[in-house]
Design a protein around this motif. Structure first.
Motif, mmCIF file in Angstrom:
data_model
loop_
_atom_site.group_PDB
_atom_site.id
_atom_site.type_symbol
_atom_site.label_atom_id
_atom_site.label_comp_id
_atom_site.label_asym_id
_atom_site.label_seq_id
_atom_site.Cartn_x
_atom_site.Cartn_y
_atom_site.Cartn_z
ATOM 1 N N ALA A 221 -3.174 2.917 9.891
ATOM 2 C CA ALA A 221 -2.138 1.883 9.853
ATOM 3 C C ALA A 221 -2.752 0.486 9.863
ATOM 4 C CB ALA A 221 -1.187 2.054 11.034
ATOM 5 N N ASN A 222 -3.832 0.315 10.611
ATOM 6 C CA ASN A 222 -4.513 -0.983 10.632
ATOM 7 C C ASN A 222 -5.204 -1.278 9.305
ATOM 8 O OD1 ASN A 222 -3.769 -1.488 13.287
ATOM 9 N ND2 ASN A 222 -5.632 -0.606 14.155
ATOM 10 N N ALA A 223 -5.754 -0.233 8.680
ATOM 11 C CA ALA A 223 -6.472 -0.429 7.429
ATOM 12 C C ALA A 223 -5.532 -0.582 6.235
ATOM 13 C CB ALA A 223 -7.422 0.748 7.186
ATOM 14 N N ALA A 224 -4.322 -0.034 6.360
ATOM 15 C CA ALA A 224 -3.358 -0.084 5.255
ATOM 16 C C ALA A 224 -2.011 -0.577 5.777
ATOM 17 C CB ALA A 224 -3.215 1.292 4.619
ATOM 18 N N PRO A 225 -1.922 -1.852 6.149
ATOM 19 C CA PRO A 225 -0.676 -2.363 6.741
ATOM 20 C C PRO A 225 0.526 -2.288 5.796
ATOM 21 C CG PRO A 225 -2.184 -4.165 6.201
ATOM 22 C CD PRO A 225 -2.962 -2.893 6.053
ATOM 23 N N GLU A 226 0.283 -2.226 4.483
ATOM 24 C CA GLU A 226 1.373 -2.108 3.526
ATOM 25 C C GLU A 226 1.610 -0.663 3.093
ATOM 26 O OE1 GLU A 226 0.627 -4.739 0.288
ATOM 27 O OE2 GLU A 226 0.569 -6.531 1.550
ATOM 28 N N GLY A 227 0.986 0.285 3.793
ATOM 29 C CA GLY A 227 1.178 1.699 3.478
ATOM 30 C C GLY A 227 0.255 2.175 2.370
ATOM 31 N N ILE A 228 0.322 3.463 2.087
ATOM 32 C CA ILE A 228 -0.516 4.060 1.048
ATOM 33 C C ILE A 228 0.362 4.718 -0.016
ATOM 34 C CG2 ILE A 228 -2.453 4.445 2.623
ATOM 35 C CD1 ILE A 228 -1.649 7.416 2.715
ATOM 36 N N ASP A 229 -0.160 4.749 -1.230
ATOM 37 C CA ASP A 229 0.550 5.356 -2.355
ATOM 38 C C ASP A 229 -0.047 6.699 -2.745
ATOM 39 O OD1 ASP A 229 2.244 2.953 -2.896
ATOM 40 O OD2 ASP A 229 0.270 2.066 -3.296
ATOM 41 N N VAL A 230 -1.336 6.874 -2.452
ATOM 42 C CA VAL A 230 -2.047 8.114 -2.767
ATOM 43 C C VAL A 230 -2.890 8.511 -1.569
ATOM 44 C CG1 VAL A 230 -3.922 9.116 -4.143
ATOM 45 C CG2 VAL A 230 -2.131 7.789 -5.272
ATOM 46 N N TYR A 231 -2.826 9.799 -1.215
ATOM 47 C CA TYR A 231 -3.739 10.340 -0.219
ATOM 48 C C TYR A 231 -4.456 11.524 -0.840
ATOM 49 C CZ TYR A 231 -5.435 12.961 3.850
ATOM 50 O OH TYR A 231 -6.230 13.650 4.733
ATOM 51 N N PHE A 232 -5.784 11.465 -0.858
ATOM 52 C CA PHE A 232 -6.604 12.581 -1.323
ATOM 53 C C PHE A 232 -7.132 13.282 -0.076
ATOM 54 C CE2 PHE A 232 -9.915 15.069 -3.110
ATOM 55 C CZ PHE A 232 -9.661 15.198 -4.467
ATOM 56 N N ASP A 233 -6.630 14.488 0.164
ATOM 57 C CA ASP A 233 -6.874 15.172 1.434
ATOM 58 C C ASP A 233 -8.002 16.192 1.318
ATOM 59 O OD1 ASP A 233 -6.652 16.035 4.017
ATOM 60 O OD2 ASP A 233 -4.795 17.154 3.734
ATOM 61 N N ASN A 234 -9.071 15.949 2.063
ATOM 62 C CA ASN A 234 -10.157 16.915 2.189
ATOM 63 C C ASN A 234 -10.231 17.514 3.592
ATOM 64 O OD1 ASN A 234 -11.515 16.676 -0.448
ATOM 65 N ND2 ASN A 234 -11.936 14.581 0.191
ATOM 66 N N ALA A 242 -1.413 11.589 9.732
ATOM 67 C CA ALA A 242 -1.528 10.131 9.663
ATOM 68 C C ALA A 242 -1.141 9.621 8.282
ATOM 69 C CB ALA A 242 -2.955 9.701 10.005
ATOM 70 N N ALA A 243 -1.558 10.349 7.247
ATOM 71 C CA ALA A 243 -1.229 9.929 5.885
ATOM 72 C C ALA A 243 0.269 9.968 5.645
ATOM 73 C CB ALA A 243 -1.959 10.812 4.883
ATOM 74 N N ILE A 244 0.940 10.979 6.156
ATOM 75 C CA ILE A 244 2.398 11.055 6.011
ATOM 76 C C ILE A 244 3.060 9.879 6.710
ATOM 77 C CG2 ILE A 244 4.437 12.398 6.664
ATOM 78 C CD1 ILE A 244 2.753 14.930 6.196
ATOM 79 N N ASP A 245 2.552 9.521 7.879
ATOM 80 C CA ASP A 245 3.100 8.363 8.605
ATOM 81 C C ASP A 245 2.957 7.079 7.802
ATOM 82 O OD1 ASP A 245 4.178 9.462 10.876
ATOM 83 O OD2 ASP A 245 2.398 9.162 12.128
ATOM 84 N N SER A 246 1.799 6.908 7.142
ATOM 85 C CA SER A 246 1.528 5.671 6.412
ATOM 86 C C SER A 246 2.008 5.703 4.962
ATOM 87 C CB SER A 246 0.014 5.366 6.416
ATOM 88 O OG SER A 246 -0.397 4.878 7.682
ATOM 89 N N ALA A 247 2.515 6.833 4.523
ATOM 90 C CA ALA A 247 2.887 6.974 3.120
ATOM 91 C C ALA A 247 4.088 6.103 2.760
ATOM 92 C CB ALA A 247 3.193 8.429 2.799
ATOM 93 N N ASN A 248 4.010 5.460 1.622
ATOM 94 C CA ASN A 248 5.152 4.739 1.065
ATOM 95 C C ASN A 248 6.100 5.724 0.384
ATOM 96 O OD1 ASN A 248 4.168 2.169 1.819
ATOM 97 N ND2 ASN A 248 2.847 2.088 0.008
ATOM 98 N N VAL A 249 7.291 5.269 0.088
ATOM 99 C CA VAL A 249 8.249 6.103 -0.641
ATOM 100 C C VAL A 249 7.629 6.500 -1.982
ATOM 101 C CG1 VAL A 249 10.503 6.123 -1.773
ATOM 102 C CG2 VAL A 249 10.248 5.079 0.490
ATOM 103 N N HIS A 250 7.772 7.776 -2.312
ATOM 104 C CA HIS A 250 7.249 8.356 -3.548
ATOM 105 C C HIS A 250 5.721 8.386 -3.593
ATOM 106 C CE1 HIS A 250 11.211 8.756 -5.197
ATOM 107 N NE2 HIS A 250 11.433 7.438 -5.182
ATOM 108 N N ALA A 251 5.081 8.371 -2.436
ATOM 109 C CA ALA A 251 3.625 8.537 -2.404
ATOM 110 C C ALA A 251 3.265 9.945 -2.855
ATOM 111 C CB ALA A 251 3.090 8.266 -1.010
#
Length: 345
Positions: A221-234, A242-251
């Motif tokens: 959340a600190n690194a992406a205050p405007e949310g994320i559009d893509v999460y590449f999960d390894n 955490a990615a779901i929490d920070s995800a923008n709509v239609h991420a």
């Protein structure tokens, strides 16, 4: 004083080495799950060639194949040689399609010598890139990054991208490709301060954090205050939550691996926020690189020049000696590698 055998002497040796699965692990694998066996060098039959392996790949997905559970790839057989990517040199051949001296890529790693048919081996051009690159940035891991980012996550210029396991072989390529393709911001997670510095200072990530320092959700959340559009999960687990929490709509979330739970003996605690998938209309899709080999030519056409020019950088952690492959694999699962983990035979 004893001297090491020359490459020619090693090629002419009558003894080969095989790494076999001795037993199936429960939880984290140990060295006891592997057998290192000396055998006679196999002989190629009609239409076959003998390859002396030079480097083999060890990869996280191999942990799943050590178990008997049904999965997308058949499990390794107890008592049999394990399989994996390898590059090697043809030293004997009974087919015109493969001649002595040819360098080839094939799937019979975890051994010093392999018998292959022309359909099982692809010639590589070591003049275009170092042969090791065909096991990493220009091989399966590079194609995994390319397919996951472009086809599964449907990356668009201006996206904010988060990559977990970002200092690994796949994650490091994902982040660099995203930057080169016009990402607004690329964020990576890794497991040490040195890897975090590597992501930002060497690979051009906009931000990175050590997931061991604080909760992943807070750091992301600190690194992406405007949310994320893509999460590449390894990684899965806490990272996916955490990615779901920070995800923008239609991420879009491309699920490549979940290394955090590969050794788990109990179901993971996270993610606990899957209900957000509904309101945010998230697209979460798992994928296998084997479904995207149709992109191989396009991938090489686009990425190989970037590797040659140095626009895409890559790291390799190379362990010397095939007998050390089991320990290299255990170290990989513990996150000891930066970039691609290889074993030099």
């Amino acid at each position: 004083m004893d001297t090491l055998p020359t490459p020619l002497e090693r090629m002419m040796s009558t003894t080969a080495i095989e790494i076999r699965l001795a037993s199936r692990p429960h939880g984290a694998p140990t060295l006891a799950n592997f057998d290192v066996v000396d055998v006679e060098v196999p002989r190629p039959g009609e239409g076959e060639a003998l390859v002396r392996n030079l480097e083999i790949s060890v990869d996280p997905y191999m942990r799943g194949r050590m178990s008997s559970a049904k999965s997308y790839a058949p499990p390794y057989e107890v008592g049999k040689v394990m399989l994996g990517g390898a590059v090697g040199e043809v030293v004997e051949s009974n087919t015109d399609a493969l001649r002595p001296g040819d360098l080839v890529l094939h799937g019979f790693g975890w051994r010093s010598h392999a018998v292959v048919t022309p359909k099982q081996a692809a010639k590589i051009d070591a003049g275009a890139a170092p042969r090791e690159a065909y096991l990493g940035v220009l091989g399966m891991t590079g194609l995994t990054a390319y397919a996951g980012l472009t086809e599964i996550a449907r990356f668009q210029p201006g996206d904010t991208v988060f990559v977990s396991g970002a200092a690994g072989a796949v994650g490091s390529v994902v982040g660099q490709l995203a930057k080169l393709k016009g990402a607004k911001r690329v964020i990576g997670s890794a497991g040490s301060a040195g890897k975090v510095r590597h992501l930002v200072e060497d690979l051009g990530f906009d931000a990175a954090f050590n997931y061991k320092d604080a909760p992943v959700a807070k750091q992301l959340a600190n690194a992406a205050p405007e949310g994320i559009d893509v999460y590449f999960d390894n990684v899965g687990g806490e990272h996916l939550e955490a990615a779901i929490d920070s995800a923008n709509v239609h991420a879009r979330i491309a699920v490549c691996g979940m290394i955090s739970i590969y050794n788990a003996t109990e179901p993971p605690a996270a993610p606990r926020n899957l209900a957000q998938i509904i309101g945010k209309r998230l697209d979460i899709r798992g994928f296998l690189v084997s479904d995207h080999y149709d992109l191989q030519a396009k991938f090489l056409e686009e990425v190989a020049p970037l590797v040659r020019s140095g626009e895409i950088k890559y790291e390799e952690t190379i362990v010397e000696g095939l007998r050390n492959a089991p320990q290299a694999f255990l170290d990989l699962l513990a996150g000891a590698n930066t970039g691609k983990m290889l074993v030099r035979v």
